[in-house]
Write an enzyme that holds these catalytic residues in place. Structure first.
Site, PDB file in Angstrom:
ATOM      1  N   HIS A  38       9.190  -1.394  -2.512  1.00  0.00           N
ATOM      2  CA  HIS A  38       7.997  -1.799  -1.740  1.00  0.00           C
ATOM      3  C   HIS A  38       8.421  -2.755  -0.637  1.00  0.00           C
ATOM      4  CE1 HIS A  38       3.953  -3.262  -0.837  1.00  0.00           C
ATOM      5  NE2 HIS A  38       3.550  -2.148  -1.428  1.00  0.00           N
ATOM      6  N   ASP A  54       2.240   3.907  -6.721  1.00  0.00           N
ATOM      7  CA  ASP A  54       2.256   5.378  -6.732  1.00  0.00           C
ATOM      8  C   ASP A  54       3.002   5.984  -7.905  1.00  0.00           C
ATOM      9  OD1 ASP A  54       2.543   4.925  -3.268  1.00  0.00           O
ATOM     10  OD2 ASP A  54       0.823   5.810  -4.282  1.00  0.00           O
TER      11      ASP A  54
HETATM   12  C1  SDX Z   1       2.812   2.338  -0.633  1.00  0.00           C
HETATM   13  O1  SDX Z   1       2.836  -1.562   2.402  1.00  0.00           O
HETATM   14  C2  SDX Z   1       2.067  -1.293   1.395  1.00  0.00           C
HETATM   15  O2  SDX Z   1       1.385  -2.156   0.885  1.00  0.00           O
HETATM   16  C3  SDX Z   1       2.054   0.137   0.939  1.00  0.00           C
HETATM   17  C4  SDX Z   1       1.236   0.399  -0.315  1.00  0.00           C
HETATM   18  C5  SDX Z   1      -0.243   0.213  -0.067  1.00  0.00           C
HETATM   19  O3  SDX Z   1      -0.962  -0.082  -1.034  1.00  0.00           O
HETATM   20  O4  SDX Z   1      -0.684   0.456   1.080  1.00  0.00           O
HETATM   21  O5  SDX Z   1       1.651  -0.464  -1.358  1.00  0.00           O
HETATM   22  C6  SDX Z   1       1.402   1.842  -0.781  1.00  0.00           C
HETATM   23  O6  SDX Z   1       3.142   2.898   0.379  1.00  0.00           O
HETATM   24  C7  SDX Z   1       3.800   2.063  -1.743  1.00  0.00           C
HETATM   25  C8  SDX Z   1       5.236   2.592  -1.404  1.00  0.00           C
HETATM   26  C9  SDX Z   1       5.264   4.077  -1.716  1.00  0.00           C
HETATM   27  N1  SDX Z   1       6.529   4.665  -1.232  1.00  0.00           N
HETATM   28  C10 SDX Z   1       7.461   5.097  -2.117  1.00  0.00           C
HETATM   29  O7  SDX Z   1       7.377   4.981  -3.343  1.00  0.00           O
HETATM   30  C11 SDX Z   1       8.637   5.804  -1.458  1.00  0.00           C
HETATM   31  C12 SDX Z   1       9.943   5.289  -2.056  1.00  0.00           C
HETATM   32  N2  SDX Z   1      10.142   3.918  -1.625  1.00  0.00           N
HETATM   33  C13 SDX Z   1      10.961   3.647  -0.474  1.00  0.00           C
HETATM   34  O8  SDX Z   1      10.956   4.575   0.516  1.00  0.00           O
HETATM   35  C14 SDX Z   1      11.017   2.194  -0.072  1.00  0.00           C
HETATM   36  O9  SDX Z   1      11.117   1.470  -1.222  1.00  0.00           O
HETATM   37  C15 SDX Z   1       9.902   1.636   0.787  1.00  0.00           C
HETATM   38  C16 SDX Z   1       9.834   2.332   2.081  1.00  0.00           C
HETATM   39  C17 SDX Z   1       8.600   1.717   0.079  1.00  0.00           C
HETATM   40  C18 SDX Z   1      10.239   0.181   1.017  1.00  0.00           C
HETATM   41  O10 SDX Z   1      11.475   0.116   1.594  1.00  0.00           O
HETATM   42  P1  SDX Z   1      12.111  -1.330   1.883  1.00  0.00           P
HETATM   43  O11 SDX Z   1      11.611  -2.373   0.968  1.00  0.00           O
HETATM   44  O12 SDX Z   1      11.976  -1.580   3.349  1.00  0.00           O
HETATM   45  O13 SDX Z   1      13.569  -1.138   1.447  1.00  0.00           O
HETATM   46  P2  SDX Z   1      14.654  -0.528   2.382  1.00  0.00           P
HETATM   47  O14 SDX Z   1      14.175   0.801   2.874  1.00  0.00           O
HETATM   48  O15 SDX Z   1      15.063  -1.572   3.371  1.00  0.00           O
HETATM   49  O16 SDX Z   1      15.813  -0.300   1.317  1.00  0.00           O
HETATM   50  C19 SDX Z   1      16.497  -1.420   0.757  1.00  0.00           C
HETATM   51  C20 SDX Z   1      17.547  -0.785  -0.146  1.00  0.00           C
HETATM   52  C21 SDX Z   1      18.292   0.357   0.540  1.00  0.00           C
HETATM   53  O17 SDX Z   1      19.550   0.446  -0.105  1.00  0.00           O
HETATM   54  P3  SDX Z   1      20.859  -0.163   0.695  1.00  0.00           P
HETATM   55  O18 SDX Z   1      20.855   0.464   2.089  1.00  0.00           O
HETATM   56  O19 SDX Z   1      20.622  -1.665   0.740  1.00  0.00           O
HETATM   57  O20 SDX Z   1      22.029   0.237  -0.145  1.00  0.00           O
HETATM   58  O21 SDX Z   1      16.887  -0.205  -1.279  1.00  0.00           O
HETATM   59  C22 SDX Z   1      17.077   1.198  -1.274  1.00  0.00           C
HETATM   60  C23 SDX Z   1      17.479   1.586   0.151  1.00  0.00           C
HETATM   61  O22 SDX Z   1      18.276   2.764   0.148  1.00  0.00           O
HETATM   62  N3  SDX Z   1      15.817   1.795  -1.665  1.00  0.00           N
HETATM   63  C24 SDX Z   1      15.708   2.801  -2.509  1.00  0.00           C
HETATM   64  C25 SDX Z   1      14.332   3.023  -2.656  1.00  0.00           C
HETATM   65  N4  SDX Z   1      13.653   2.159  -1.889  1.00  0.00           N
HETATM   66  C26 SDX Z   1      14.572   1.415  -1.264  1.00  0.00           C
HETATM   67  N5  SDX Z   1      16.653   3.534  -3.173  1.00  0.00           N
HETATM   68  C27 SDX Z   1      16.179   4.488  -3.974  1.00  0.00           C
HETATM   69  N6  SDX Z   1      14.861   4.774  -4.167  1.00  0.00           N
HETATM   70  C28 SDX Z   1      13.921   4.063  -3.521  1.00  0.00           C
HETATM   71  N7  SDX Z   1      12.621   4.339  -3.712  1.00  0.00           N
END
Ligand code: SDX
Length: 390
Positions: free
Chosen positions: A271, A328
């Protein structure tokens, strides 16, 4: 090329804005709607009472809530011509596309009021959207499964009316299931607002140009459809089914995530704000067990989800990145048990989020101080140069 960062230019997050609607503490896993903890809202409130709270700032009196509920019931009917809109679309159109287009189409029936800043017209747009969005969502569902559209039944509650529009049919009497009604009421409440998430920021940004509420919500629906945002609840079910069908087991999938295989993420985890367990995910997980037990449903996807969570919460890769289940992760298992097809899951998120979108759009129009307007940019392109002589 300058080597300078945004902070060197004195940039702060200029897209940030003030709001009095929702408070999130990502480190502590705290979520409050107008100061009330989400756990207490989920326990004691209803979808419409919470919608009122978010939009008007305080809990409604009994008579205010009754009047709000009555007005919404009396605005559920769509213009008969609008129903033809759904007929023009292919049956396999994604319901989020149908819903976004449907909200735009809906606005064409109220052209006189659209640009009005008259509070009464804003009230009417608020009531019309809250009343008609669920009906259009149900029509998108019925269209996708080739079933006849039903008329709303205004003798039913907001949630039961929506469930009947989706699962009732022309041949039988619809009998609400209290366990399903209560669970859906709770899930919709958990989705009603979440501060400046991508779809709400979209609604605010579009609304900041003085675009009307329907246009702003239509844009918000499209932003929500992305798999990294609201589309994640649908993507989680696809992921769980892939793990089940692959026969490789959960641990193998986790390894693929950690190896960063292309396109392999732990959907429903992580998140932008919560670097702790999403408080909504806890409440949804509780509902999952309650609903499946009440329906006598045994779904191995729930078992896979729980095993996935257990492994991830103990694994340093996820712990070091502070990746926890978000709202989710478990919702899809419940929606599936209720009988919704996977492509309807994000539509349910949109119905839940609508009051928050409306509250933010109204707040921004009442207090220009909270308008995002136009995010500033730090230019990192080529320096000034002359065009080659020819
Ligand atoms: C919602 O904003 C809100 O409030 C949204 C929401 C709402 O109520 O409106 O809460 C609803 O959208 C919830 C989120 C739903 N999305 C997902 O479940 C999709 C999977 N999650 C990711 O895509 C990700 O976690 C995000 C986009 C939600 C958040 O990304 P961040 O916090 O910006 O993290 P990042 O992309 O900068 O990643 C940081 C690290 C990376 O690894 P490194 O490059 O440091 O090695 O964490 C990893 C990412 O690769 N990572 C994940 C991951 N999420 C982040 N690795 C595996 N699986 C994941 N889900």
């Amino acid at each position: 090329q300058t080597g300078l960062t945004a902070l060197d230019y004195g940039f702060v997050n200029t897209a940030s804005t003030k709001s009095a609607i929702t408070y999130i503490d990502g480190a502590q896993g705290i979520l409050r709607y107008r100061g009330y903890p989400i756990e207490q809202i989920a326990e004691h409130s209803t979808f419409l009472e919470t919608a009122w709270l978010l939009i008007y700032g305080e809990l409604p009196s009994a008579s205010e809530l009754a009047d709000f509920d009555d007005k919404i019931r009396r605005h559920t009917l769509l213009h008969e011509d609008l129903k033809k809109f759904f007929g023009a679309l292919p049956h396999d159109a994604h319901p989020m596309s149908v819903l976004s287009a449907g909200v735009s189409a809906l606005s064409t029936y109220y052209q006189g009021d659209l640009t009005s800043k008259d509070p009464e017209d804003i009230e009417l747009a608020t009531i019309r959207l809250l009343a008609k969005l669920p009906v259009m969502a149900a029509y998108a569902h019925k269209k996708s499964i080739g079933q006849a559209f039903l008329y709303p039944d205004n003798s039913l509650s907001f949630v039961d009316n929506f469930l009947k529009l989706n699962f009732g049919n022309m041949a039988e009497q619809y009998v609400p299931n209290p366990a399903v009604s209560r669970a859906l009421e709770r899930l919709l409440m958990l989705h009603e607002d979440h501060e400046q998430n991508a779809s709400t920021s979209t609604v605010r940004l579009v609304g900041s140009t003085d675009a009307n509420l329907f246009a702003s919500v239509s844009a918000g629906i499209q932003a929500l459809s992305g798999p990294l945002h609201g589309g994640a609840n649908e993507a989680v079910l696809t992921m769980l089914a892939e793990i089940r069908d692959s026969g490789e087991g959960v641990a193998r999938y986790v390894e693929r995530v950690k190896n960063k295989e292309a396109g392999v993420k732990l959907m429903g985890f992580g998140h932008r704000v919560y670097k702790n367990y999403d408080p909504r995910a806890k409440l949804v997980k509780e509902s999952a067990h309650e609903v499946l037990a009440a329906l006598g449903v045994k779904d191995e996807l729930l078992d896979i989800a729980m095993e996935l969570e257990q492994i991830a919460l103990e694994d340093d890769y996820f712990k070091s990145r502070r990746l926890y289940p978000n709202v989710d992760f478990y919702t899809g298992v419940i929606y599936k048990a209720m009988g919704f097809p996977t492509h309807m899951f994000t539509v349910l998120f949109a119905i839940g989020r609508l009051p928050g979108w409306i509250a933010h759009w109204r707040e921004m129009n009442q207090d220009p101080q909270t308008k995002i307007g136009r995010p500033q940019q730090l230019y990192t392109g080529a320096p000034a140069r002359d065009f080659p002589q020819r």
